[in-house]
Design a protein around this motif. Structure first.
Motif, PDB file in Angstrom:
ATOM      1  N   LEU A  10      -1.005  -9.086   2.086  1.00 52.59           N
ATOM      2  CA  LEU A  10      -2.131  -8.149   2.032  1.00 52.59           C
ATOM      3  C   LEU A  10      -1.777  -6.887   2.804  1.00 52.59           C
ATOM      4  CD1 LEU A  10      -5.211 -10.425   2.862  1.00 52.59           C
ATOM      5  CD2 LEU A  10      -4.381  -9.738   0.630  1.00 52.59           C
ATOM      6  N   VAL A  11      -2.048  -5.730   2.198  1.00 49.12           N
ATOM      7  CA  VAL A  11      -1.822  -4.446   2.858  1.00 49.12           C
ATOM      8  C   VAL A  11      -3.130  -3.675   2.802  1.00 49.12           C
ATOM      9  CG1 VAL A  11      -0.375  -2.388   2.997  1.00 49.12           C
ATOM     10  CG2 VAL A  11       0.544  -4.495   1.962  1.00 49.12           C
ATOM     11  N   GLU A  12      -3.845  -3.642   3.929  1.00 53.37           N
ATOM     12  CA  GLU A  12      -5.201  -3.061   3.980  1.00 53.37           C
ATOM     13  C   GLU A  12      -5.442  -2.546   5.393  1.00 53.37           C
ATOM     14  OE1 GLU A  12      -8.663  -1.684   3.779  1.00 53.37           O
ATOM     15  OE2 GLU A  12      -8.163  -2.662   1.886  1.00 53.37           O
ATOM     16  N   ASP A  13      -5.867  -1.282   5.515  1.00 54.61           N
ATOM     17  CA  ASP A  13      -6.074  -0.703   6.839  1.00 54.61           C
ATOM     18  C   ASP A  13      -7.424  -1.047   7.458  1.00 54.61           C
ATOM     19  OD1 ASP A  13      -7.139   1.058   4.808  1.00 54.61           O
ATOM     20  OD2 ASP A  13      -7.387   2.581   6.343  1.00 54.61           O
ATOM     21  N   ASN A  14      -8.395  -1.470   6.656  1.00 52.72           N
ATOM     22  CA  ASN A  14      -9.704  -1.854   7.193  1.00 52.72           C
ATOM     23  C   ASN A  14      -9.604  -3.296   7.693  1.00 52.72           C
ATOM     24  OD1 ASN A  14     -12.353  -3.155   7.148  1.00 52.72           O
ATOM     25  ND2 ASN A  14     -13.099  -1.198   6.359  1.00 52.72           N
TER      26      ASN A  14
ATOM     27  N   ALA B 231       1.279 -12.969   4.848  1.00 50.23           N
ATOM     28  CA  ALA B 231       1.231 -11.896   5.839  1.00 50.23           C
ATOM     29  C   ALA B 231       0.076 -10.975   5.503  1.00 50.23           C
ATOM     30  CB  ALA B 231       2.537 -11.114   5.867  1.00 50.23           C
ATOM     31  N   SER B 232      -0.443 -10.349   6.542  1.00 53.86           N
ATOM     32  CA  SER B 232      -1.561  -9.435   6.404  1.00 53.86           C
ATOM     33  C   SER B 232      -1.276  -8.257   7.327  1.00 53.86           C
ATOM     34  CB  SER B 232      -2.844 -10.173   6.801  1.00 53.86           C
ATOM     35  OG  SER B 232      -3.960  -9.351   6.689  1.00 53.86           O
ATOM     36  N   VAL B 233      -1.074  -7.064   6.759  1.00 55.31           N
ATOM     37  CA  VAL B 233      -0.646  -5.910   7.546  1.00 55.31           C
ATOM     38  C   VAL B 233      -1.538  -4.704   7.281  1.00 55.31           C
ATOM     39  CG1 VAL B 233       1.748  -6.723   7.678  1.00 55.31           C
ATOM     40  CG2 VAL B 233       1.068  -5.220   5.806  1.00 55.31           C
ATOM     41  N   PRO B 234      -1.596  -3.755   8.245  1.00 59.72           N
ATOM     42  CA  PRO B 234      -2.535  -2.638   8.129  1.00 59.72           C
ATOM     43  C   PRO B 234      -2.026  -1.388   7.415  1.00 59.72           C
ATOM     44  CG  PRO B 234      -1.585  -2.640  10.306  1.00 59.72           C
ATOM     45  CD  PRO B 234      -1.029  -3.837   9.588  1.00 59.72           C
ATOM     46  N   ASN B 235      -0.735  -1.347   7.046  1.00 57.33           N
ATOM     47  CA  ASN B 235      -0.232  -0.116   6.423  1.00 57.33           C
ATOM     48  C   ASN B 235       1.035  -0.375   5.609  1.00 57.33           C
ATOM     49  OD1 ASN B 235       2.075   0.056   8.286  1.00 57.33           O
ATOM     50  ND2 ASN B 235       0.533   0.607   9.811  1.00 57.33           N
ATOM     51  N   GLY B 236       1.418   0.636   4.848  1.00 57.36           N
ATOM     52  CA  GLY B 236       2.580   0.524   3.982  1.00 57.36           C
ATOM     53  C   GLY B 236       3.873   0.342   4.738  1.00 57.36           C
ATOM     54  N   GLU B 237       4.007   1.007   5.866  1.00 58.54           N
ATOM     55  CA  GLU B 237       5.232   0.887   6.659  1.00 58.54           C
ATOM     56  C   GLU B 237       5.453  -0.558   7.088  1.00 58.54           C
ATOM     57  OE1 GLU B 237       2.869   3.185   7.073  1.00 58.54           O
ATOM     58  OE2 GLU B 237       3.848   5.153   7.033  1.00 58.54           O
ATOM     59  N   ALA B 238       4.399  -1.221   7.544  1.00 58.35           N
ATOM     60  CA  ALA B 238       4.505  -2.628   7.960  1.00 58.35           C
ATOM     61  C   ALA B 238       4.843  -3.515   6.760  1.00 58.35           C
ATOM     62  CB  ALA B 238       3.210  -3.088   8.622  1.00 58.35           C
TER      63      ALA B 238
ATOM     64  N   VAL C 174      -2.292  -4.327  -2.370  1.00 57.66           N
ATOM     65  CA  VAL C 174      -2.214  -3.075  -1.620  1.00 57.66           C
ATOM     66  C   VAL C 174      -3.496  -2.265  -1.762  1.00 57.66           C
ATOM     67  CG1 VAL C 174      -0.953  -0.874  -1.438  1.00 57.66           C
ATOM     68  CG2 VAL C 174       0.290  -2.977  -1.980  1.00 57.66           C
ATOM     69  N   ASP C 175      -3.998  -1.768  -0.630  1.00 56.97           N
ATOM     70  CA  ASP C 175      -5.102  -0.815  -0.643  1.00 56.97           C
ATOM     71  C   ASP C 175      -4.561   0.525  -1.137  1.00 56.97           C
ATOM     72  OD1 ASP C 175      -7.483   0.579  -0.172  1.00 56.97           O
ATOM     73  OD2 ASP C 175      -7.128   0.752   1.979  1.00 56.97           O
ATOM     74  N   TYR C 176      -5.346   1.249  -1.908  1.00 52.71           N
ATOM     75  CA  TYR C 176      -4.887   2.544  -2.416  1.00 52.71           C
ATOM     76  C   TYR C 176      -4.851   3.608  -1.324  1.00 52.71           C
ATOM     77  CZ  TYR C 176      -4.716   6.932  -4.927  1.00 52.71           C
ATOM     78  OH  TYR C 176      -4.380   8.185  -5.351  1.00 52.71           O
ATOM     79  N   ARG C 177      -5.900   3.669  -0.523  1.00 55.23           N
ATOM     80  CA  ARG C 177      -5.981   4.706   0.497  1.00 55.23           C
ATOM     81  C   ARG C 177      -5.563   4.126   1.845  1.00 55.23           C
ATOM     82  NH1 ARG C 177      -8.362   6.600  -3.501  1.00 55.23           N
ATOM     83  NH2 ARG C 177      -9.584   8.402  -3.950  1.00 55.23           N
ATOM     84  N   LEU C 178      -4.317   4.368   2.194  1.00 55.00           N
ATOM     85  CA  LEU C 178      -3.750   3.864   3.436  1.00 55.00           C
ATOM     86  C   LEU C 178      -3.325   5.032   4.313  1.00 55.00           C
ATOM     87  CD1 LEU C 178      -1.371   1.117   1.979  1.00 55.00           C
ATOM     88  CD2 LEU C 178      -3.393   0.687   3.380  1.00 55.00           C
ATOM     89  N   PRO C 179      -3.326   4.829   5.636  1.00 56.11           N
ATOM     90  CA  PRO C 179      -2.776   5.870   6.506  1.00 56.11           C
ATOM     91  C   PRO C 179      -1.250   5.900   6.350  1.00 56.11           C
ATOM     92  CG  PRO C 179      -3.337   3.922   7.781  1.00 56.11           C
ATOM     93  CD  PRO C 179      -3.818   3.680   6.377  1.00 56.11           C
ATOM     94  N   GLY C 180      -0.653   7.057   6.536  1.00 58.18           N
ATOM     95  CA  GLY C 180       0.803   7.155   6.361  1.00 58.18           C
ATOM     96  C   GLY C 180       1.127   7.141   4.882  1.00 58.18           C
TER      97      GLY C 180
END
Length: 137
Positions: free
Chosen positions: A17-21, A42-49, A64-70
């Motif tokens: 999971l890739v989600e900043d919220n 795995a569950s991470v807050p951004n694309g880099e991770a 993947v969340d569409y609107r991510l920081p970075g």
């Protein structure tokens, strides 16, 4: 009888999971964890991770969340497909314009769903991305 695992002889679908919220990510992880044939690895807050962890874990699907920081969803999708080509990318978004969805698909996403969809729809997209069907049960 309760179905407690994947189809006999078949490993669960491994998902990153890739989600900043944080709240949405934790909630989605909990909901997916009760799905017998899906395992969140795995569950991470951004694309880099995600780019750090996906090559090591080799998941079946990256949600993947569409609107991510970075790196945004398009950049993250393209980068994941580059470093982890066996993984299918499914994108979740609050909203997306037609052009944004087209860019996601061009970057390599196999599906784009809005976050207000039912869990069953998200699980179905994960299964389809992994080339699986729902387990009998």
């Amino acid at each position: 009888m309760t179905d407690t695992g994947p189809v006999a002889g078949e490993e669960p679908i491994e998902v990153v999971l890739v989600e900043d919220n944080d709240v949405f990510r934790a909630t989605l992880e909990l909901l997916l964890d009760v799905t017998p044939d899906v395992r969140v690895v795995a569950s991470v807050p951004n694309g880099e991770a995600a780019l750090e962890i996906c090559p090591r874990l080799q998941p079946d699907v990256v949600l993947v969340d569409y609107r991510l920081p970075g790196l945004d969803g398009v950049e993250t999708t393209a980068a994941i497909r580059s470093v982890c080509p066996q993984a299918s990318v499914v994108v979740l978004t609050a909203t997306a314009e037609t052009g944004e969805v087209a860019a996601l698909l061009e970057a390599g996403a196999v599906a784009c769903l809005t976050k207000d969809r039912e869990l069953d729809d998200i699980v179905k997209a994960i299964r389809e991305a992994a080339g699986r069907s729902a387990p009998d049960g």
